[in-house]
Design a protein around this motif. Structure first.
Motif, mmCIF file in Angstrom:
data_model
loop_
_atom_site.group_PDB
_atom_site.id
_atom_site.type_symbol
_atom_site.label_atom_id
_atom_site.label_comp_id
_atom_site.label_asym_id
_atom_site.label_seq_id
_atom_site.Cartn_x
_atom_site.Cartn_y
_atom_site.Cartn_z
ATOM 1 N N ILE A 144 1.093 3.739 6.269
ATOM 2 C CA ILE A 144 2.199 2.871 6.695
ATOM 3 C C ILE A 144 1.612 1.570 7.209
ATOM 4 C CG2 ILE A 144 4.146 2.587 8.285
ATOM 5 C CD1 ILE A 144 4.601 4.797 6.254
ATOM 6 N N GLY A 145 2.187 0.451 6.830
ATOM 7 C CA GLY A 145 1.712 -0.841 7.338
ATOM 8 C C GLY A 145 1.964 -1.958 6.346
ATOM 9 N N TRP A 146 2.594 -3.015 6.819
ATOM 10 C CA TRP A 146 3.010 -4.098 5.924
ATOM 11 C C TRP A 146 1.822 -4.825 5.301
ATOM 12 C CZ3 TRP A 146 2.059 -9.339 7.249
ATOM 13 C CH2 TRP A 146 1.609 -9.554 8.557
ATOM 14 N N LYS A 147 0.634 -4.706 5.906
ATOM 15 C CA LYS A 147 -0.546 -5.354 5.345
ATOM 16 C C LYS A 147 -1.190 -4.526 4.236
ATOM 17 C CE LYS A 147 -1.683 -7.961 9.530
ATOM 18 N NZ LYS A 147 -2.697 -8.212 10.585
ATOM 19 N N LYS A 148 -0.657 -3.334 3.980
ATOM 20 C CA LYS A 148 -1.217 -2.458 2.951
ATOM 21 C C LYS A 148 -0.639 -2.737 1.562
ATOM 22 C CE LYS A 148 -2.053 1.279 6.271
ATOM 23 N NZ LYS A 148 -3.522 1.183 6.289
ATOM 24 N N VAL A 149 0.190 -3.760 1.475
ATOM 25 C CA VAL A 149 0.779 -4.141 0.195
ATOM 26 C C VAL A 149 0.787 -5.656 0.092
ATOM 27 C CG1 VAL A 149 3.114 -4.007 1.162
ATOM 28 C CG2 VAL A 149 2.796 -3.861 -1.302
ATOM 29 N N ILE A 150 0.414 -6.180 -1.067
ATOM 30 C CA ILE A 150 0.341 -7.632 -1.251
ATOM 31 C C ILE A 150 0.981 -8.025 -2.579
ATOM 32 C CG2 ILE A 150 -1.734 -7.922 0.164
ATOM 33 C CD1 ILE A 150 -3.344 -8.091 -2.479
ATOM 34 N N LEU A 151 1.329 -9.295 -2.656
ATOM 35 C CA LEU A 151 1.866 -9.881 -3.889
ATOM 36 C C LEU A 151 0.838 -10.861 -4.433
ATOM 37 C CD1 LEU A 151 4.278 -10.373 -5.863
ATOM 38 C CD2 LEU A 151 5.042 -12.170 -4.272
ATOM 39 N N GLU A 152 0.357 -10.596 -5.626
ATOM 40 C CA GLU A 152 -0.569 -11.510 -6.312
ATOM 41 C C GLU A 152 0.105 -11.979 -7.586
ATOM 42 O OE1 GLU A 152 -4.378 -9.791 -6.986
ATOM 43 O OE2 GLU A 152 -4.969 -9.864 -4.868
ATOM 44 N N GLY A 153 0.452 -13.263 -7.635
ATOM 45 C CA GLY A 153 1.204 -13.764 -8.780
ATOM 46 C C GLY A 153 2.556 -13.093 -8.813
ATOM 47 N N ASN A 154 2.834 -12.349 -9.884
ATOM 48 C CA ASN A 154 4.097 -11.608 -9.961
ATOM 49 C C ASN A 154 3.847 -10.094 -9.928
ATOM 50 O OD1 ASN A 154 2.946 -11.282 -12.472
ATOM 51 N ND2 ASN A 154 4.892 -11.423 -13.587
ATOM 52 N N THR A 155 2.722 -9.711 -9.312
ATOM 53 C CA THR A 155 2.341 -8.301 -9.279
ATOM 54 C C THR A 155 2.167 -7.796 -7.853
ATOM 55 O OG1 THR A 155 1.194 -8.521 -11.404
ATOM 56 C CG2 THR A 155 0.630 -6.609 -10.061
ATOM 57 N N ILE A 156 2.790 -6.653 -7.560
ATOM 58 C CA ILE A 156 2.618 -5.980 -6.283
ATOM 59 C C ILE A 156 1.419 -5.046 -6.375
ATOM 60 C CG2 ILE A 156 3.591 -4.214 -4.739
ATOM 61 C CD1 ILE A 156 4.909 -6.852 -4.277
ATOM 62 N N LYS A 157 0.542 -5.115 -5.372
ATOM 63 C CA LYS A 157 -0.613 -4.233 -5.318
ATOM 64 C C LYS A 157 -0.622 -3.486 -3.990
ATOM 65 C CE LYS A 157 -3.506 -6.977 -8.454
ATOM 66 N NZ LYS A 157 -4.805 -7.673 -8.628
ATOM 67 N N LYS A 158 -0.888 -2.165 -4.072
ATOM 68 C CA LYS A 158 -0.909 -1.325 -2.878
ATOM 69 C C LYS A 158 -2.347 -0.886 -2.591
ATOM 70 C CE LYS A 158 2.065 1.743 -4.487
ATOM 71 N NZ LYS A 158 3.062 2.843 -4.549
ATOM 72 N N SER A 159 -2.701 -0.834 -1.307
ATOM 73 C CA SER A 159 -4.049 -0.399 -0.937
ATOM 74 C C SER A 159 -4.196 1.118 -1.069
ATOM 75 C CB SER A 159 -4.368 -0.816 0.496
ATOM 76 O OG SER A 159 -3.498 -0.179 1.418
ATOM 77 N N ASP A 160 -3.072 1.811 -1.120
ATOM 78 C CA ASP A 160 -3.060 3.267 -1.240
ATOM 79 C C ASP A 160 -1.868 3.640 -2.109
ATOM 80 O OD1 ASP A 160 -2.458 6.095 -0.699
ATOM 81 O OD2 ASP A 160 -3.884 5.933 0.959
ATOM 82 N N ARG A 161 -2.086 4.485 -3.089
ATOM 83 C CA ARG A 161 -1.015 4.856 -4.009
ATOM 84 C C ARG A 161 0.169 5.480 -3.274
ATOM 85 N NH1 ARG A 161 -1.224 5.701 -9.566
ATOM 86 N NH2 ARG A 161 0.519 6.907 -10.405
ATOM 87 N N ARG A 162 -0.073 6.101 -2.116
ATOM 88 C CA ARG A 162 0.979 6.773 -1.360
ATOM 89 C C ARG A 162 1.887 5.801 -0.599
ATOM 90 N NH1 ARG A 162 -2.826 10.634 2.030
ATOM 91 N NH2 ARG A 162 -3.917 8.628 2.076
ATOM 92 N N VAL A 163 1.508 4.527 -0.524
ATOM 93 C CA VAL A 163 2.370 3.530 0.121
ATOM 94 C C VAL A 163 3.692 3.445 -0.636
ATOM 95 C CG1 VAL A 163 2.677 1.077 0.652
ATOM 96 C CG2 VAL A 163 0.453 2.175 1.048
ATOM 97 N N MET A 164 4.792 3.525 0.110
ATOM 98 C CA MET A 164 6.129 3.414 -0.489
ATOM 99 C C MET A 164 6.892 2.283 0.179
ATOM 100 S SD MET A 164 7.411 7.352 -0.900
ATOM 101 C CE MET A 164 9.007 6.805 -1.543
ATOM 102 N N LEU A 165 7.677 1.574 -0.607
ATOM 103 C CA LEU A 165 8.463 0.457 -0.082
ATOM 104 C C LEU A 165 9.920 0.869 0.082
ATOM 105 C CD1 LEU A 165 7.033 -2.504 -2.189
ATOM 106 C CD2 LEU A 165 6.152 -1.501 -0.077
ATOM 107 N N ASP A 166 10.531 0.369 1.137
ATOM 108 C CA ASP A 166 11.945 0.630 1.425
ATOM 109 C C ASP A 166 12.562 -0.682 1.906
ATOM 110 O OD1 ASP A 166 14.412 1.368 2.316
ATOM 111 O OD2 ASP A 166 13.725 2.893 3.733
ATOM 112 N N CYS A 167 13.407 -1.269 1.073
ATOM 113 C CA CYS A 167 14.020 -2.569 1.407
ATOM 114 C C CYS A 167 15.448 -2.427 1.932
ATOM 115 C CB CYS A 167 14.003 -3.486 0.190
ATOM 116 S SG CYS A 167 12.344 -4.069 -0.255
ATOM 117 N N SER A 168 15.820 -1.213 2.353
ATOM 118 C CA SER A 168 17.206 -0.993 2.779
ATOM 119 C C SER A 168 17.590 -1.806 4.003
ATOM 120 C CB SER A 168 17.452 0.491 3.039
ATOM 121 O OG SER A 168 16.581 0.986 4.037
#
Length: 340
Positions: A144-168
């Motif tokens: 868990i942690g907002w710094k574990k996911v980044i946007l490069e160009g038009n691609t989302i990259k996660k530092s861990d495959r288990r990271v999940m996003l919730d925009c609710s």
């Protein structure tokens, strides 16, 4: 000479007055449309002054948001990212992601779109009958942690495959803004867009007065049947979002568990704020900060507001005697139309 000048000016002044009257009459003759429906697991209402009904276009725009941000749509971009280790995203997703990262930074992680696994573990996302153990919470917090996911160009990259996003906590507000943009693009000046309680307004209401929205008194109400008003706010030309723990909670072992999860502790928040209503220039921002304030508590919310004069907040909390109390931004004072 002066009289001659006035004689030339009077016809122009008369034409200006007549023209203004005709424009006002014409505007008053244009009807207001009201469209309603379901989206994002809730309901929307759009009221706008237009000769043309735009429901098909409104629904089309909302479905674009759903296909980008809905965790409950298996074909959505966010669902694909959650299944994989990232992926390409569209402009809508990028816009929301950038705003989420901005507010995460401003709130020191109180707002965090990677909180999905914790929300699910506590039974507020996808159904989970068992409460998580301390060990499970600690294990989940590792990804868990907002710094574990980044946007490069038009691609989302996660530092861990288990990271999940919730925009609710931001998607409804963004949906409101998207519909408002559609109405503006059609030259519509008077409207109110509402999705699940998140709202933006412009101009005047069908009653030819400013838009006024009630703030619901926070009481334990899981069925959403209590609509007792705590206050009425003038929100013309503003966006408004409310977050609260009084409708989404459950009791287990005699203890009350609220749906707002603190990303840092991994547990439901235990602050004294019952509901946070935020006014901003756009609903995406209002939506995210309303959630942030529920996580941060009263003093944390005040600190953020001191650094962001463009925001206004109306916070309902329990005082030391466990009674309802209200605090609001000084700039909110002129917006309050009614109080108990």
């Amino acid at each position: 000479m002066r009289n001659k000048k006035l004689m030339w000016q009077l016809p122009f002044l008369t034409l200006l007055i007549i023209g203004t009257i005709l424009i006002i009459r014409q505007q008053r003759s244009i009807p207001y449309q009201t469209d309603k429906g379901g989206i994002f697991g809730t309901f929307y209402t759009v009221t706008y002054q237009s000769e043309e009904n735009l429901q098909k276009e409104i629904v089309a725009e909302l479905m674009k948001v759903d296909s980008a941000l809905s965790m409950f749509n298996e074909q959505s971009i966010i669902s694909h990212i959650n299944r994989e280790n990232g992926g390409e995203v569209n402009e809508m997703f990028m816009e929301v992601f950038r705003k989420a990262m901005e507010i995460s930074k401003e709130t020191d992680g109180a707002f965090d779109i990677t909180v999905a696994p914790l929300v699910n573990a506590w039974g507020f996302g996808f159904k989970n009958d068992e409460m998580p153990t301390r060990h499970q919470v600690d294990s989940i917090r590792r990804f868990i942690g907002w710094k574990k996911v980044i946007l490069e160009g038009n691609t989302i990259k996660k530092s861990d495959r288990r990271v999940m996003l919730d925009c609710s906590a931001i998607a409804k507000g963004y949906g409101v803004d998207i519909v408002a943009r559609l109405l503006k693009s059609k030259g519509i000046a008077n409207y109110m867009v509402e999705i699940g309680g998140e709202i933006i307004t412009s101009g005047i209401s069908p009653r030819r007065i400013p838009w006024k929205i009630g703030v619901i008194k926070p009481t334990d109400d899981t069925l959403s049947i209590s609509n007792e008003r705590q206050a009425v706010l003038n929100v013309t030309d503003k966006a408004m979002a409310t977050s609260g723990n009084y409708r989404r909670f459950y009791y287990k072992g005699g203890k009350r568990y609220a749906h707002t999860i603190d990303p840092k502790t991994g547990y439901p928040v235990q602050h004294n704020i019952l509901s946070a209503t935020v006014l901003a220039n756009d609903c995406t921002t209002a939506d995210a900060y309303a959630t942030s304030f529920m996580v941060m508590g009263l003093e944390g919310a005040k600190e953020i507001l001191n650094h962001h004069p463009e925001l206004m907040a109306y916070l309902i909390y329990t005082d030391k005697d466990n009674k309802f109390a209200v605090w609001y931004s000084p700039s909110m004072k002129d917006k309050i139309e009614e109080t108990p």
